[in-house]
Design a protein around this motif. Structure first.
Motif, PDB file in Angstrom:
ATOM      1  N   THR A   1       0.825  -1.209   0.000  1.00  0.00           N
ATOM      2  CA  THR A   1       0.000   0.000   0.000  1.00  0.00           C
ATOM      3  C   THR A   1       0.859   1.258   0.000  1.00  0.00           C
ATOM      4  OG1 THR A   1      -1.698  -1.219   1.213  1.00  0.00           O
ATOM      5  CG2 THR A   1      -1.873   1.186   1.194  1.00  0.00           C
ATOM      6  N   ASN A   2       1.927   1.249   0.775  1.00  0.00           N
ATOM      7  CA  ASN A   2       2.830   2.407   0.792  1.00  0.00           C
ATOM      8  C   ASN A   2       3.479   2.644  -0.565  1.00  0.00           C
ATOM      9  OD1 ASN A   2       2.285   2.777   3.515  1.00  0.00           O
ATOM     10  ND2 ASN A   2       4.004   1.523   4.178  1.00  0.00           N
TER      11      ASN A   2
ATOM     12  N   TYR B   1       0.754   4.188  -2.975  1.00  0.00           N
ATOM     13  CA  TYR B   1       0.400   5.573  -2.701  1.00  0.00           C
ATOM     14  C   TYR B   1       1.566   6.515  -2.981  1.00  0.00           C
ATOM     15  CZ  TYR B   1      -4.249   4.882  -0.798  1.00  0.00           C
ATOM     16  OH  TYR B   1      -5.577   4.611  -0.670  1.00  0.00           O
TER      17      TYR B   1
ATOM     18  N   LYS C   1       1.920   6.938  -6.796  1.00  0.00           N
ATOM     19  CA  LYS C   1       0.864   7.804  -7.320  1.00  0.00           C
ATOM     20  C   LYS C   1       1.095   9.261  -6.937  1.00  0.00           C
ATOM     21  CE  LYS C   1      -1.671   4.785  -9.439  1.00  0.00           C
ATOM     22  NZ  LYS C   1      -1.818   4.833 -10.915  1.00  0.00           N
TER      23      LYS C   1
END
Length: 710
Positions: A340-341, A344, A347
């Motif tokens: 997830t890190n 994100y 992005k």
């Protein structure tokens, strides 16, 4: 303790003395100021080591302070765009950011009466472009990309050569027609300008096509072509730039330039492949330090880009290859939180770079170096549209003969119309060596960028709706769809292997086996290896659901009055599902393929695996008949249990059924009519009756559902 009480008093007195000081004045060469005694030891403004309460040193933090201000301005402009009501539905985000840049550049030019700061080519290629390409490569849909890789390369390589040569030669013809103002532009200068103006910018393409949500095939064709198109155009630009520096160009130089084009592309590919495998191997040993696991993704990717640029290879090809190579292994090695890190941060990093690029495009358009020529500017705009449209139509006509899913005319129109120019050609035009018409090249490039981004970018969405282009399916694939997709892949690869055709399914299956046997065992830790393929599908779909949770529609709860499940309950359900799937996979008969044949499988077991439906029902019928004869089931128990109907057919002979006296009466229903031809059956000869008795009897029986489960 009594001796320590004067200490706070002394500290407070010293603090008030410091606060009583004022800002020092500029030092001067005159005598000391009045009021200060020579024997006074207090602070003086003339002393170099005077204590200051407040001071200002802007030059010390000028560079990072201005960078932060630009990022803040760009981010606020992007935030305001998304809160501007119906503006995002009409105007693309890139257009709004360019308009903000034009406004800021006009204000700076009006205040300073000089040109505002421009985006340098080194800052663009070394700091702003890598995050965007890394994000695009890491989240590249692998299945779609490799299924359409031949078409993408067809458009990116041959299409780019078509556009570069067509635009360059046509512009040279325009220069020959207007010798008064354009006569000093040589053929190599026109080819150099054609190589940079043919660069389709993936940043502009992504910003427009992500908002339209077109179908997956069209999106991957446009995006993949723009991504690899940049690598080809940059290589061609450097090639023509080296030709300009030669005193004369011979045929041998052109041949060497062609080999150089291949070496630059393959060199970037192998550099990216090497760093991608090293990044995957490094992530295998990050289980005890998950905090730094995401860092290796960024470091190795950026290192592959810098290494390729250092070796004069294609940096875009290197970073895309590195991202595609390491993705599946890194996601399997690191934790969900680290994944997830990574997502994100990528992005966020690419979004900031993209925003800065568009803002600086607008700011850099306000310059004093413009030179205008109506024939050259208008011819460039027209030629860019004409040569791209003809190239797409001709190349698609050829490639459709080799594709199963043909590219429709509507998709061809969107591909040709979606060739947006952006910061890549703008940065390349500033790298041209000084010559009399460089300012004309800069002005024409800015006009082409503004025309493609504003006119084509704002009208492409209404054209997509007008042409009724197929849109993207928003729903995520289910487990059933994934399993059926894999089944079709294995089936098609088997068919290709049988007929001796080495198609894409054959090579895909070969790579899957190679990846499973060698790469995954070497690059993925043992504790991260999923034993069940169904479990891997489930984990992949769960990861996709977490990634696309914001875009996917909210799930509908079939229980309107039920309470939401707690996180502990969800974790328990996942553990139970994973354990049951693994146990279910272990209990099944070992599956085999053409790559892994089990030699210890006997003929009896093989026949049992491929047992037909009538034979299985025959076995069930004979077993149930024996159970009825032994009297295991009581009549009252059969009455309470639910009934299910099963048809048992004869598998040994297609003849008629036996006489009714050989049929078990208990197996028939009360309303079941008896055989209307007993006499005819009894009159048969013994020669005809013997094979009938040996055959399996056809009957209609009612069996207990609970009994068959035991």
């Amino acid at each position: 303790m009594a001796a320590l009480w004067p200490l706070p008093l002394l500290l407070s007195q010293r603090l008030w003395a410091c606060l009583a000081l004022t800002l020092p004045e500029e030092p001067h060469d005159g005598p000391p100021s009045a009021g200060f005694d020579a024997g006074h030891v207090g602070p003086s403004v003339d002393l170099p080591g005077a204590l200051r309460v407040f001071s200002l040193d802007y030059h010390h933090v000028q560079a990072p302070f201005e960078i932060v201000l630009w990022i803040m301005l760009a981010s606020l402009a992007k935030l305001g765009f998304h809160w501007s009501g119906r503006v995002p539905a009409v105007v693309p985000e890139s257009c709004v950011l360019i308009m903000v840049g034009l406004l800021v550049g006009g204000v700076i030019y009006g205040v300073r009466h000089s040109a505002p700061p421009t985006l340098s080519a080194d800052a663009f290629f070394l700091f702003l472009l890598p995050p965007i390409v890394l994000d695009a490569g890491y989240f590249l849909p692998g299945r779609l990309f490799f299924e359409n890789l031949g078409t993408i390369l067809w458009y990116a390589v041959l299409g780019t050569l078509w556009n570069v040569l067509g635009i360059g030669l046509s512009l040279y013809g325009v220069c020959l027609l207007v010798p008064d103002t354009l006569g000093d532009i040589s053929l190599l200068h026109c080819l150099l300008f054609g190589s940079l103006i043919a660069a389709v910018d993936p940043v502009a393409v992504l910003s427009v096509f992500q908002e339209m949500q077109v179908n997956e095939q069209l999106h991957i064709l446009v995006f993949g072509e723009s991504l690899l198109n940049d690598a080809v155009t940059v290589v061609l630009y450097k090639l023509f730039e080296s030709f300009l520096r030669l005193p004369s160009v011979t045929g041998l130089d052109v041949l060497v330039g062609g080999f150089r084009l291949i070496v630059v592309g393959l060199g970037g590919f192998f550099v990216g492949l090497f760093f991608g495998l090293v990044a995957a191997l490094t992530s295998r040993f990050t289980s005890r330090a998950q905090v730094i696991a995401p860092l290796f993704v960024f470091l190795y990717s950026y290192l592959s880009y810098l290494t390729s640029e250092m070796l004069h290879f294609s940096g875009i090809m290197a970073i895309v290859t590195c991202a595609v190579t390491m993705k599946q292994y890194v996601e399997a090695n690191v934790s969900e939180r680290s994944n997830t890190n990574i997502q994100y941060f990528l992005k966020m990093w690419s979004s900031v770079s993209e925003t800065l690029i568009f803002v600086f495009l607008g700011v850099s358009a306000i310059q004093d170096i413009h030179m205008w020529s109506w024939p050259f500017v208008c011819s460039t705009l027209l030629l860019c549209l004409v040569w791209r449209a003809t190239g797409v139509l001709l190349l698609t006509a050829v490639v459709n003969k080799l594709r199963r899913n043909a590219v429709t005319f509507r998709d061809q129109f969107i591909i040709a119309y979606g060739g947006l120019r952006g910061a890549i050609c703008f940065s390349l035009v500033f790298l041209i060596d000084d010559f009399p018409k460089k300012r004309l090249f800069i002005t024409t490039t800015i006009v082409v960028i503004l025309f493609t981004v504003f006119v084509q970018g704002m009208t492409i969405k209404p054209l997509v709706e007008l042409l009724d282009v197929k849109r993207k399916k928003r729903a995520l694939p289910t487990v059933s769809e994934e399993i059926h997709s894999r089944l079709l892949d294995h089936l098609l690869s088997g068919i290709e292997d049988v007929v001796g055709y080495w198609g894409q399914h054959y090579w895909k299956d070969w790579f899957e086996q190679f990846n499973k046997r060698y790469l995954r065992r070497f690059l993925i830790g043992e504790h991260h290896q999923a034993r069940s393929s169904i479990l891997r599908v489930y984990q992949e779909l769960e990861r996709r659901e977490q990634q696309g949770g914001e875009e996917a529609p909210p799930p509908v709860d079939p229980r309107p009055g039920g309470r939401p499940l707690l996180p502990e309950e969800m974790d328990s359900i996942r553990r139970i599902l994973s354990r049951n799937l693994q146990n279910f996979n272990k209990k099944q008969t070992p599956a085999y393929s053409r790559h892994t044949l089990h030699q210890d499988v006997s003929a009896k077991t093989a026949l049992h695996r491929h047992q037909s439906l009538p034979e299985r029902h025959t076995c069930n019928r004979s077993t149930l008949c024996k159970q009825r004869e032994q009297g295991e089931f009581s009549k009252s128990y059969r009455g309470r249990a639910r009934l299910s109907r099963s048809h048992t057919v004869c598998s040994a002979s297609p003849r008629r059924s036996d006489p009714p006296d050989s049929v078990d009466p208990a197996a028939l229903t009360p309303t079941q009519p008896s055989d209307p031809e007993p006499a005819a059956e009894e009159q048969q000869s013994p020669l005809h009756r013997a094979p009938v008795e040996r055959a399996t009897k056809k009957q209609l029986s009612f069996v207990l559902e609970r009994e068959t489960r035991q």
